[in-house]
Design a protein around this motif. Sequence first.
Motif, PDB file in Angstrom:
ATOM      1  N   ILE A 488       0.830  -1.197   0.000  1.00  0.00           N
ATOM      2  CA  ILE A 488       0.000   0.000   0.000  1.00  0.00           C
ATOM      3  C   ILE A 488       0.870   1.255   0.000  1.00  0.00           C
ATOM      4  CG2 ILE A 488      -1.609   1.351   1.394  1.00  0.00           C
ATOM      5  CD1 ILE A 488      -2.936  -0.902  -0.058  1.00  0.00           C
ATOM      6  N   GLU A 489       1.932   1.259   0.796  1.00  0.00           N
ATOM      7  CA  GLU A 489       2.818   2.425   0.856  1.00  0.00           C
ATOM      8  C   GLU A 489       3.391   2.742  -0.517  1.00  0.00           C
ATOM      9  OE1 GLU A 489       5.828   1.746   3.727  1.00  0.00           O
ATOM     10  OE2 GLU A 489       4.488   1.882   5.460  1.00  0.00           O
ATOM     11  N   TYR A 490       3.769   1.706  -1.252  1.00  0.00           N
ATOM     12  CA  TYR A 490       4.343   1.947  -2.577  1.00  0.00           C
ATOM     13  C   TYR A 490       3.273   2.362  -3.583  1.00  0.00           C
ATOM     14  CZ  TYR A 490       6.009   1.043  -7.235  1.00  0.00           C
ATOM     15  OH  TYR A 490       6.308   1.176  -8.568  1.00  0.00           O
ATOM     16  N   GLU A 491       2.175   1.617  -3.640  1.00  0.00           N
ATOM     17  CA  GLU A 491       1.143   1.878  -4.642  1.00  0.00           C
ATOM     18  C   GLU A 491       0.501   3.244  -4.452  1.00  0.00           C
ATOM     19  OE1 GLU A 491      -1.632  -1.322  -4.554  1.00  0.00           O
ATOM     20  OE2 GLU A 491      -0.196  -2.815  -5.257  1.00  0.00           O
ATOM     21  N   TRP A 492       0.400   3.704  -3.202  1.00  0.00           N
ATOM     22  CA  TRP A 492      -0.257   4.983  -2.934  1.00  0.00           C
ATOM     23  C   TRP A 492       0.730   6.120  -2.682  1.00  0.00           C
ATOM     24  CZ3 TRP A 492      -4.790   3.281   0.806  1.00  0.00           C
ATOM     25  CH2 TRP A 492      -5.683   2.486   0.073  1.00  0.00           C
ATOM     26  N   ASP A 493       2.011   5.869  -2.937  1.00  0.00           N
ATOM     27  CA  ASP A 493       3.038   6.917  -2.887  1.00  0.00           C
ATOM     28  C   ASP A 493       3.159   7.577  -1.520  1.00  0.00           C
ATOM     29  OD1 ASP A 493       3.566   6.589  -5.654  1.00  0.00           O
ATOM     30  OD2 ASP A 493       1.819   7.806  -6.125  1.00  0.00           O
ATOM     31  N   VAL A 494       3.155   6.791  -0.474  1.00  0.00           N
ATOM     32  CA  VAL A 494       3.288   7.356   0.874  1.00  0.00           C
ATOM     33  C   VAL A 494       4.463   6.733   1.625  1.00  0.00           C
ATOM     34  CG1 VAL A 494       0.865   8.006   1.121  1.00  0.00           C
ATOM     35  CG2 VAL A 494       1.561   5.690   1.733  1.00  0.00           C
ATOM     36  N   ALA A 495       5.343   6.034   0.916  1.00  0.00           N
ATOM     37  CA  ALA A 495       6.430   5.324   1.589  1.00  0.00           C
ATOM     38  C   ALA A 495       7.361   6.272   2.337  1.00  0.00           C
ATOM     39  CB  ALA A 495       7.220   4.492   0.578  1.00  0.00           C
ATOM     40  N   ASP A 496       7.552   7.483   1.829  1.00  0.00           N
ATOM     41  CA  ASP A 496       8.468   8.435   2.467  1.00  0.00           C
ATOM     42  C   ASP A 496       7.725   9.616   3.074  1.00  0.00           C
ATOM     43  OD1 ASP A 496      10.616   6.884   1.542  1.00  0.00           O
ATOM     44  OD2 ASP A 496      10.548   7.887  -0.413  1.00  0.00           O
ATOM     45  N   PHE A 497       6.459   9.442   3.337  1.00  0.00           N
ATOM     46  CA  PHE A 497       5.647  10.584   3.775  1.00  0.00           C
ATOM     47  C   PHE A 497       6.128  11.143   5.110  1.00  0.00           C
ATOM     48  CE2 PHE A 497       1.966  11.961   6.364  1.00  0.00           C
ATOM     49  CZ  PHE A 497       1.680  13.131   5.683  1.00  0.00           C
ATOM     50  N   GLU A 498       6.304  10.288   6.121  1.00  0.00           N
ATOM     51  CA  GLU A 498       6.650  10.772   7.461  1.00  0.00           C
ATOM     52  C   GLU A 498       8.057  11.337   7.514  1.00  0.00           C
ATOM     53  OE1 GLU A 498       5.921   7.783  10.352  1.00  0.00           O
ATOM     54  OE2 GLU A 498       3.801   7.559   9.853  1.00  0.00           O
ATOM     55  N   ASP A 499       8.967  10.830   6.656  1.00  0.00           N
ATOM     56  CA  ASP A 499      10.358  11.285   6.712  1.00  0.00           C
ATOM     57  C   ASP A 499      10.571  12.608   5.973  1.00  0.00           C
ATOM     58  OD1 ASP A 499      11.052   9.058   8.164  1.00  0.00           O
ATOM     59  OD2 ASP A 499      11.486   7.855   6.383  1.00  0.00           O
ATOM     60  N   GLY A 500       9.960  12.742   4.784  1.00  0.00           N
ATOM     61  CA  GLY A 500      10.289  13.908   3.987  1.00  0.00           C
ATOM     62  C   GLY A 500       9.140  14.784   3.562  1.00  0.00           C
ATOM     63  N   GLU A 501       7.907  14.284   3.613  1.00  0.00           N
ATOM     64  CA  GLU A 501       6.783  15.035   3.051  1.00  0.00           C
ATOM     65  C   GLU A 501       5.928  15.715   4.107  1.00  0.00           C
ATOM     66  OE1 GLU A 501       4.478  12.941   0.085  1.00  0.00           O
ATOM     67  OE2 GLU A 501       6.082  11.487  -0.158  1.00  0.00           O
ATOM     68  N   GLU A 502       5.851  15.149   5.302  1.00  0.00           N
ATOM     69  CA  GLU A 502       4.924  15.688   6.299  1.00  0.00           C
ATOM     70  C   GLU A 502       5.374  17.076   6.752  1.00  0.00           C
ATOM     71  OE1 GLU A 502       2.358  14.100  10.098  1.00  0.00           O
ATOM     72  OE2 GLU A 502       4.335  13.245   9.731  1.00  0.00           O
ATOM     73  N   THR A 503       4.417  17.977   6.816  1.00  0.00           N
ATOM     74  CA  THR A 503       4.711  19.353   7.205  1.00  0.00           C
ATOM     75  C   THR A 503       4.538  19.541   8.713  1.00  0.00           C
ATOM     76  OG1 THR A 503       2.413  19.958   6.734  1.00  0.00           O
ATOM     77  CG2 THR A 503       4.024  20.263   4.971  1.00  0.00           C
TER      78      THR A 503
END
Length: 970
Positions: A488-503
């Motif tokens: 799910i993390e890969y298919e929905w593009d959230v694998a790096d959300f907490e490390d680099g994307e979250e504001t």
Amino acid sequence: MSRAPIGFELQEEGNRGDPALINVTQINVNYPGYPPPNNQTEVAPGGSDPHLYPSVSEKSPAPIGFEGQVQDELKENGEDNSVTVNMDSPQTEEADEEEEGGDLMEKEKKEEEAKLIDRLTQQMINEKATLFFRDGKKKIDYVLAYEPGDNEDVKKQQRRKTFEKNLIEEGLELEHEGKESSKNGKTCFTKVHIPWETLTRYAELLNVKMPLAENDMETQLESCFENCWKMFPSPFELDEDVLPTETNYFTAPFNRSRMDQYIGVEYKKGEFVIKDKDTFFTNAQRSKICYEILSRAHFTEMDEEEDRVNKKFGVRKLVDNQTYNAAYPLHDGRYHSDHSLLTVGKDSDRHLLYELWARPGMWYKYQPLDQIRSYFGEKIGIYFTWLGYYTTMLIPAAVTGLIAFIYGLATIMDDVPSSEICDNATIGNYTMCPMCDQRCSYWRLSDSCMYSRATYLFDNHATVAFAIVMALWASFFHEFWKRKQAEIEYEWDVADFEDGEETVRPEYEAGVKRRRTNPVTNRDEPYVPQWSKCFRYFTSFSVLVFFLALVLAAVFSVILYRIVMSAILYGNSESLIKTRASFISSISAACINLVIILILNQFYQRVAYVLTEMEQHRTLTEWEDAFTFKMFLFQFVNFYSSIFYIAFFKGKFVGRPGDYNRSLLDKRQEECDPSGCLIELCIQLGIVMVGKQIINNVKEILIPKLMVWFRSRQSLKETSEEKVYSRWEQDYNLASMPALGLFDEYLEMVIQYGFVTIFVAAFPLAPLFALINNIIEIRVDAYKFTTQWKRPLAERAQDIGIWFGILRGISAIAVISNAAIIAFTSEFIPKLVYQYGYSPDQTLSGYTQFSLSNFKVQYFARESVPDDKKMDIFGNVTQCRFRGYFEEDSSNPGQYDFTMAFWHILAAKLAFVVIFENLVVFCTWLVMYLVPDMPYKVKLQMLRENFLSKEALFNAETIQKQRERSASNN
């Protein structure tokens, strides 16, 4: 003129598309005021012209959630388009007149039906028009609603004015609808649109990932098993004709300088052009970006530093102080349609989700997870993915538990100890010692016949095997969910959300005064020093411990109730009540405990919220994890403490006749029935678990539906034909998603998981009840999200957060708990010791007498002597029996010591706990070793995506250099 069939009224000649999907600006519809003049497309400072969104309806539509079909509405008006003809009637003149009259009536009914169809068609056009600004082109990305009133506070007006001015300065476009245009006549709406330039700027800042290239590895990496599985039809699969398979893309973070790299961009006249700016970003992405701006805009004119310290910013604050009554993105249309999904297609994504997901008739189908994620966002999509996975995993557990229960039911009459109590005249006639002080008298062992039969249902060899299976099941559940989560993390593009994307949370930015340079990003950011964190966490921990002690005090009060109630019921003169005293007190105490749990839950939720805010967490994920941990601790103690008491403490420290333990407020502690405490544990589990599920389902279904119905009826009292019941007002009348989002949904399931795993040895039917509840829960939650709630913000998330660690902790507790329940609460180990160590014929014959000890009543303490010895029934009692392994010391009369059998049984219990735990731990380690956390095909696709992303970056650099060279040459 022939009429078009129902469902094709909007379709122009030559147009073969879905009529529900035609943009209203492309339909030749002549009604006053639409589209408006060009000068009305600018920001409107005040109210709107009520003729801009007209309605031709002759009466108000049905309330939200109760929309009917055309034929239903005709019948409600007393009309019916069916004609009944009596073929046997003679053809007289009167009959001819009646026939002519009947034809006239039929013609009038058809005309009325045609008008109704036109009205409903026009109503649908008008509703779709209200998804846009008045120009019919600009999408409404967010709506702010408020009810000003006659004597409204001037401060609220000033806040709205300042806030909206700052939104315009930030790049948003606004349009206002005055209360005179709303159906209820008292609500104003501010519609928000995010233009393309602002949208792309924030998409780049938020690292929104966009399609880069079609995934060319997905089919290549499918295993032979997966290909073979697809060849067999499944009744659980969704119809591909209705829900075709979506193309899978490799993605990369959006960057305006590399616009040409993305899917949906083409090269025209020396520049790269977006094919369709309205669909390049999804509605969910647009609303999320819009909310980021709304959450940071200030609403006061004070100095920026003062504004930041006092937290005078953000739409959430304005909703909390009732400056705005609501802020929400719009649903994209009605969830209900009169047309068939198969023949006509979907009216909107909301309609598709209702038909394939939220409708009760689809309870056995797989969930359309990609569509859920696309409409509601990754955070909600991951929740439903996890809930569906958990429910699927419950199927084998429920079947195994049902088999264990059926085994107990089938062999209940073959249980030797129960048969001795119920059928053996000698053993059943044993005189038992009183169960409480003074008020209780002697009783016959046969009185516990029903109790012993019921205990055997949940205390047999199959139960032990089932407990071991469930311990292994928990390990498989965790390991395979990690694999599913990686996909799910890969298919929905959230694998790096907490490390680099979250504001950073806006509240954190406003509340933290100290700032420092982030060593990773090299940007100036708010910073909380370590000493401040320690002080805040220590304060939070101290308050947490105090309130946990209050929970234990509530449980202690329930225990006292059980003790007092048991004493009262045992002393009752009615034999029916007296023989069921323990049963009645257990049920009533469990019901009282359930009520206390529900009441305390509301109080502790506020406490946990305040403590988490005090800790000042940097990101939303950190805040939610901290809040979740506190609330789970509250709930764990709240729900499980009384159950742990029955499982591990009740009857274990009672003492013996003549030397009872009175350390609890000088009261004699509760005893277990001679058959054990397991059935009481089962009763407590059943009432708390099933009762909580029933109450939650009623609360989640009935209350929101009644609230929505009431609010929509209030709006529809307005019967003016010039006012359309707009999409934004329909959504305003829906219930709002709870402020804590999915927390309550996760918490309900995790508490249920605890019941299924921690105490499964005492209640093997728990997985079955959980499975039934979850099948209903999925559709109830889907129905809420789709029909009863405003469209929630499409938030992103990488996984289920701290809930996974909590589940792992519950599973570890479950191993110890089940081992202890089997060893110390059930009769499994004592029966084994007797059968293979003390029985002369290797059977359980004589076990009942083996498990009871004799006591001479002359050694009773004064307060233990019954007031009524019932001489007429028991005669002159010289000795009574009680549950335990004691014998009188021949050298010291009145002194009772443990028998050797007690120590043999204790050693066997400890050995069982050690073997059970080590076996489960070894199997868990083996599963973790054999099952990798990430599937091999996902790992390869991630490597491929990273490669393409780098290539796209290099290509963009090459193109930029070529442009610079050509510019310099020119």
